[in-house]
Every structure is written in structure tokens, then in C-alpha cells.
Design a protein around this motif. Sequence first.
Motif, PDB file in Angstrom:
ATOM      1  N   ASP A 167       0.872  -1.268   0.243  1.00  0.00           N
ATOM      2  CA  ASP A 167      -0.104  -0.007   0.001  1.00  0.00           C
ATOM      3  C   ASP A 167       0.924   1.317  -0.006  1.00  0.00           C
ATOM      4  OD1 ASP A 167      -1.592   1.946   0.330  1.00  0.00           O
ATOM      5  OD2 ASP A 167      -2.895   0.906   1.919  1.00  0.00           O
ATOM      6  N   GLY A 168       1.097   1.613  -1.201  1.00  0.00           N
ATOM      7  CA  GLY A 168       2.265   2.835  -1.279  1.00  0.00           C
ATOM      8  C   GLY A 168       1.617   4.105  -0.625  1.00  0.00           C
ATOM      9  N   PRO A 169       0.482   4.648  -0.806  1.00  0.00           N
ATOM     10  CA  PRO A 169      -0.273   5.791  -0.149  1.00  0.00           C
ATOM     11  C   PRO A 169      -0.347   5.789   1.322  1.00  0.00           C
ATOM     12  CG  PRO A 169      -1.403   5.165  -2.219  1.00  0.00           C
ATOM     13  CD  PRO A 169      -0.679   4.096  -1.999  1.00  0.00           C
ATOM     14  N   ALA A 170      -0.266   4.544   1.849  1.00  0.00           N
ATOM     15  CA  ALA A 170      -0.157   4.409   2.972  1.00  0.00           C
ATOM     16  C   ALA A 170       1.260   4.205   3.563  1.00  0.00           C
ATOM     17  CB  ALA A 170      -1.068   3.467   3.762  1.00  0.00           C
ATOM     18  N   GLY A 171       2.174   3.885   2.951  1.00  0.00           N
ATOM     19  CA  GLY A 171       3.394   3.699   3.311  1.00  0.00           C
ATOM     20  C   GLY A 171       3.790   2.574   4.052  1.00  0.00           C
ATOM     21  N   ALA A 172       3.054   1.265   3.667  1.00  0.00           N
ATOM     22  CA  ALA A 172       3.025   0.049   4.411  1.00  0.00           C
ATOM     23  C   ALA A 172       3.157  -1.260   3.505  1.00  0.00           C
ATOM     24  CB  ALA A 172       1.904  -0.060   5.457  1.00  0.00           C
ATOM     25  N   ILE A 173       3.827  -2.046   4.009  1.00  0.00           N
ATOM     26  CA  ILE A 173       3.737  -3.445   3.077  1.00  0.00           C
ATOM     27  C   ILE A 173       3.595  -4.562   4.302  1.00  0.00           C
ATOM     28  CG2 ILE A 173       5.092  -4.988   1.822  1.00  0.00           C
ATOM     29  CD1 ILE A 173       7.031  -2.488   0.956  1.00  0.00           C
ATOM     30  N   ARG A 174       2.642  -5.592   3.755  1.00  0.00           N
ATOM     31  CA  ARG A 174       2.394  -6.617   4.792  1.00  0.00           C
ATOM     32  C   ARG A 174       2.944  -7.955   3.950  1.00  0.00           C
ATOM     33  NH1 ARG A 174      -1.042  -7.502   9.335  1.00  0.00           N
ATOM     34  NH2 ARG A 174      -1.665  -9.696   9.336  1.00  0.00           N
ATOM     35  N   PHE A 175       3.738  -8.750   4.960  1.00  0.00           N
ATOM     36  CA  PHE A 175       3.987 -10.159   4.285  1.00  0.00           C
ATOM     37  C   PHE A 175       3.358 -11.071   5.172  1.00  0.00           C
ATOM     38  CE2 PHE A 175       7.531  -7.264   3.877  1.00  0.00           C
ATOM     39  CZ  PHE A 175       7.947  -7.327   2.523  1.00  0.00           C
ATOM     40  N   GLN A 176       2.666 -12.079   4.659  1.00  0.00           N
ATOM     41  CA  GLN A 176       1.878 -13.067   5.465  1.00  0.00           C
ATOM     42  C   GLN A 176       1.938 -14.465   4.714  1.00  0.00           C
ATOM     43  OE1 GLN A 176      -1.661 -11.055   6.494  1.00  0.00           O
ATOM     44  NE2 GLN A 176      -2.942 -13.022   6.379  1.00  0.00           N
ATOM     45  N   THR A 177       1.973 -15.550   5.659  1.00  0.00           N
ATOM     46  CA  THR A 177       1.623 -16.926   5.366  1.00  0.00           C
ATOM     47  C   THR A 177       0.530 -17.171   5.879  1.00  0.00           C
ATOM     48  OG1 THR A 177       3.379 -17.956   6.871  1.00  0.00           O
ATOM     49  CG2 THR A 177       4.138 -17.176   4.873  1.00  0.00           C
ATOM     50  N   LEU A 178       0.326 -18.611   6.219  1.00  0.00           N
ATOM     51  CA  LEU A 178      -0.874 -19.376   7.070  1.00  0.00           C
ATOM     52  C   LEU A 178      -0.032 -19.365   8.326  1.00  0.00           C
ATOM     53  CD1 LEU A 178      -2.662 -21.379   4.422  1.00  0.00           C
ATOM     54  CD2 LEU A 178      -3.370 -19.301   5.459  1.00  0.00           C
ATOM     55  N   THR A 179       1.142 -19.088   8.641  1.00  0.00           N
ATOM     56  CA  THR A 179       1.417 -19.657   9.895  1.00  0.00           C
ATOM     57  C   THR A 179       2.101 -18.274  10.759  1.00  0.00           C
ATOM     58  OG1 THR A 179       3.909 -19.769   8.884  1.00  0.00           O
ATOM     59  CG2 THR A 179       2.322 -21.699   9.083  1.00  0.00           C
ATOM     60  N   ASP A 180       2.309 -17.225   9.881  1.00  0.00           N
ATOM     61  CA  ASP A 180       2.883 -15.865  10.646  1.00  0.00           C
ATOM     62  C   ASP A 180       2.799 -14.766   9.772  1.00  0.00           C
ATOM     63  OD1 ASP A 180       4.105 -14.336  12.481  1.00  0.00           O
ATOM     64  OD2 ASP A 180       6.104 -15.535  12.718  1.00  0.00           O
ATOM     65  N   TYR A 181       2.872 -13.579  10.200  1.00  0.00           N
ATOM     66  CA  TYR A 181       3.011 -12.210   9.348  1.00  0.00           C
ATOM     67  C   TYR A 181       3.949 -11.306   9.833  1.00  0.00           C
ATOM     68  CZ  TYR A 181       0.786  -9.664  12.939  1.00  0.00           C
ATOM     69  OH  TYR A 181       0.453  -8.948  13.973  1.00  0.00           O
TER      70      TYR A 181
END
Length: 265
Positions: A167-181
Motif C-alpha cells: 500500500d504505497g499511499p499508506a507507506g506500508a507493506i504486509r508479508f503473510q503466510t498461513l503461519t505468521d506475518y
Amino acid sequence: MFLLEDGEVNSWHDGDFANLVPGSMPGRVLPGWAPPQMRNFGTQRGGMRITNVNGTLIDSRIPAQRSQFTVAMLVYTHAKHGLPNPYNLIHLMTSDSANAMPADNTGNLNMLGANAIWGIGASMNTGKTGQFMRYGPAISLGGANFTEMAATLGVQGQWNAFAMSVDGPAGAIRFQTLTDYRTISDAEQGNTEIYDTWVTNLALRNGTFLFGCAVNGPNRDSEGPLADMMGAGFYGPAYSASGIEALLRGLAKIGVDRGVTVAGY
């Protein structure tokens, strides 16, 4: 969405890779790179194995000039076999200059820095095999041009459904699997580098989304395979945690229906 059901089983496929989105162009091996070997990993058709020690990149032919998106992949990483000082493997990436990439990656291609490549990868160092570790470039922590995260975004020796939501406008990136983030934000870093990368500099970007596996740096494994993949998808929105969860469960079900175990499903 690419289900990787193309070509003949056990053949090295250099033809089209069907995109399930109606009206979309098919994917193709990035010119100069080795084709993957098509496989059946479970009981049903589908999947590819990257056997070449230099890696394989598939060009989705989907424009990557956007400030909000989510990418996802079903992937199984393999251990290094020989080199004492291995480098990263990159499993899912975009390129700001895909057409300018050196063919076949036989040289010292820095996938995380100067070549304007960014993606997620698995550290292949001893004791950290097959775990999702790094992201780059432009996200500077501790003077490095990448962010190194705790190596828990994936389970060794299993298939993993993985997603990255930008999310460029929010200045955020999320990395996620089914076991963690994990998340990275401009706010926590005290800068605007995520925003600048996908918003301010958006007009300067070019290229397409790529998926596959490529070694970072000059060293190569003594043998393959490097990684197995069953699917890759590219989506317009920057999904929230719940949206990513639903996406990953749908992706994982593809693998489970084909007869394999997916971590966290």
C-alpha cells in the motif's frame, strides 16, 4: 492467476503459461532464462520445478506500474547442496526494468539492490534453509538496502502459501503466510521510502510482474532443484490481513487438492 498446468509433465516448458483472467496475455519465460520443468507434485496435474542453478523467471506480462497491489505464490524451497557461502533465492518479484535485466543471471546480479529489483526470498545459509527472510531495495534499516526479518514466514520442508501486500499511499507493506506475518511501514522507520518507491516515483517505473527463482550474487548451487511452485497470482488491491488470509487459503487449497501438505492449512 497462473496455475502452472502447462506443457508436458517432466518436460522443460518454454511455451506459454496460461493466465486464468479472461482476456489476459499468457506468461512466458523471460528471454534468455532457462525454462522450468513441469511436474505433478501430488496426485493431480500442476506445478513447475526450477532446476537450473542460475534460476528461472517467468514474465507474467502484467504491468507493475501501480502503487497498490497484492502478490501471492504457493512455493516449496529446497536446501542448498554445495556452496559454503550461498546467496538468496528470489521467489516472487517485480522489476522496474525487466527488459534491461541480464539474460540468464550467470553474472553477479544483485537482486536486492542496484538493479532495481525487489522481491521476497529464502535465505539459503546453513541453519536458515528455505525460510522467507528478506525484502528490498529502498527499505533502509541499519544502513542496509533491505529489511531482514525474523525467519518465520514459512515452514521448512513444506509447501507455503505466501503473499505480499503493498500500500504505497499508506507507506506500508504486509508479508503473510498461513503461519505468521510481518509488516514494514514508513512510520516505524521514520522515513517515506515506501511511499516514495510506489507513489512519488511511480511515473518513473516500468516493467512487469515476474515470478520464479533467481540466485542473488555470483555464487551458484552445485546442483538443483532450487524451488518448486504450484501457482502465482497478482491482484489489484492492497489486501488487509483478513483478505490476505482468504487469498492464501484459496491458494493453499489448490495444493491440498493436488495432494500435498501446505503449512498452516
